[in-house]
Design an enzyme around this catalytic site. Structure first.
Site, PDB file in Angstrom:
ATOM      1  N   LYS A  30     -45.224  61.361  55.462  1.00 39.82           N
ATOM      2  CA  LYS A  30     -44.531  61.190  57.162  1.00 39.82           C
ATOM      3  C   LYS A  30     -45.388  61.755  57.932  1.00 39.82           C
ATOM      4  CE  LYS A  30     -41.693  64.258  58.682  1.00 39.82           C
ATOM      5  NZ  LYS A  30     -40.446  64.996  59.568  1.00 39.82           N
TER       6      LYS A  30
ATOM      7  N   ASP B  29     -39.148  59.962  58.719  1.00 42.39           N
ATOM      8  CA  ASP B  29     -38.171  61.007  59.278  1.00 42.39           C
ATOM      9  C   ASP B  29     -36.623  60.543  59.401  1.00 42.39           C
ATOM     10  OD1 ASP B  29     -37.757  59.134  61.681  1.00 42.39           O
ATOM     11  OD2 ASP B  29     -38.629  60.355  62.718  1.00 42.39           O
TER      12      ASP B  29
END
Length: 220
Positions: A130, A148
């Protein structure tokens, strides 16, 4: 069976393009909500943002950068001193250790710069897929998909993925559906939409959702 899967993928691709178009109109200026003006600062902030709001991170890092204004000074800082500043973000000890170790590597191996390579970013302490995608997209303008919690929740609700919660699996699925040049902004817009409309802790506000008529789980 293969033909059914192909048809399903084509359907999802068409849905993805429609979602991208609508979110683009709804949130034309969507951007990263972490404040930074240098790449290394985004690395620090995204580590601090784990289980913490971006708004709080933005406040905390002001004090951190006031005391340690560059990579070299932060790399030389005592972990305890870093922890004392970042503690309000939660998980202070582990975050301070990762930040310290990461800055040391940037200072010693990259001349204080952030590497423009996804695999090199993944090798930095505290940097996962991420974070690496966020850096690649926001700092270097490269194709990126940041999975996310908002992204994972929304693409499941909308129907772009089916019951997939693992961040890497969601990312891989979205790479097949989202045009590379749209990925980074698409994920930022999902964050905006997830915070304002398709919320997690309350019932989604489907009555004012720009995707309501094409969302698989509208009202569910």
């Amino acid at each position: 069976m293969l033909e059914e899967e192909t048809v399903s993928e084509r359907t999802k691709e068409k849905l993805a393009l429609e979602v991208i178009d609508r979110l683009k109109r709804e949130y034309p200026d969507a951007d990263c909500t972490l404040d930074y003006n240098e790449a290394w600062k985004l690395l620090v902030s995204v580590r601090l943002a784990a289980q913490c709001t971006d708004a709080r991170v933005n406040v905390v890092v002001e004090k951190l950068y006031e005391k340690y204004p560059d990579v070299k000074s932060l790399a030389a800082a005592d972990v305890d001193d870093i922890e004392a500043i970042v503690r309000p973000c939660g998980l202070g000890r582990s975050k301070a250790r990762d930040i310290s170790a990461c800055m040391k590597i940037l200072d010693e191996e990259y001349g204080g710069n952030v590497p423009e390579d996804f695999d090199a970013l993944l090798k930095l302490p505290g940097v996962g897929r991420k974070s690496a995608n966020l850096i690649m997209g926001d700092v270097f303008g490269k194709p990126a998909i940041v999975t996310d919690t908002h992204c994972i929740r929304l693409v499941n609700r909308i129907g772009l993925v089916d019951g997939v919660k693992d961040p890497k699996k969601v990312e891989m699925a979205l790479w097949k559906l989202i045009p590379p040049e749209e990925g980074n902004d698409f994920c930022h817009r999902l964050v905006n939409h997830g915070r304002e409309v398709c919320t997690a802790r309350t019932k989604p506000h489907c009555d004012r959702c720009c995707l309501a008529d094409i969302c698989e789980k509208n009202g569910v």
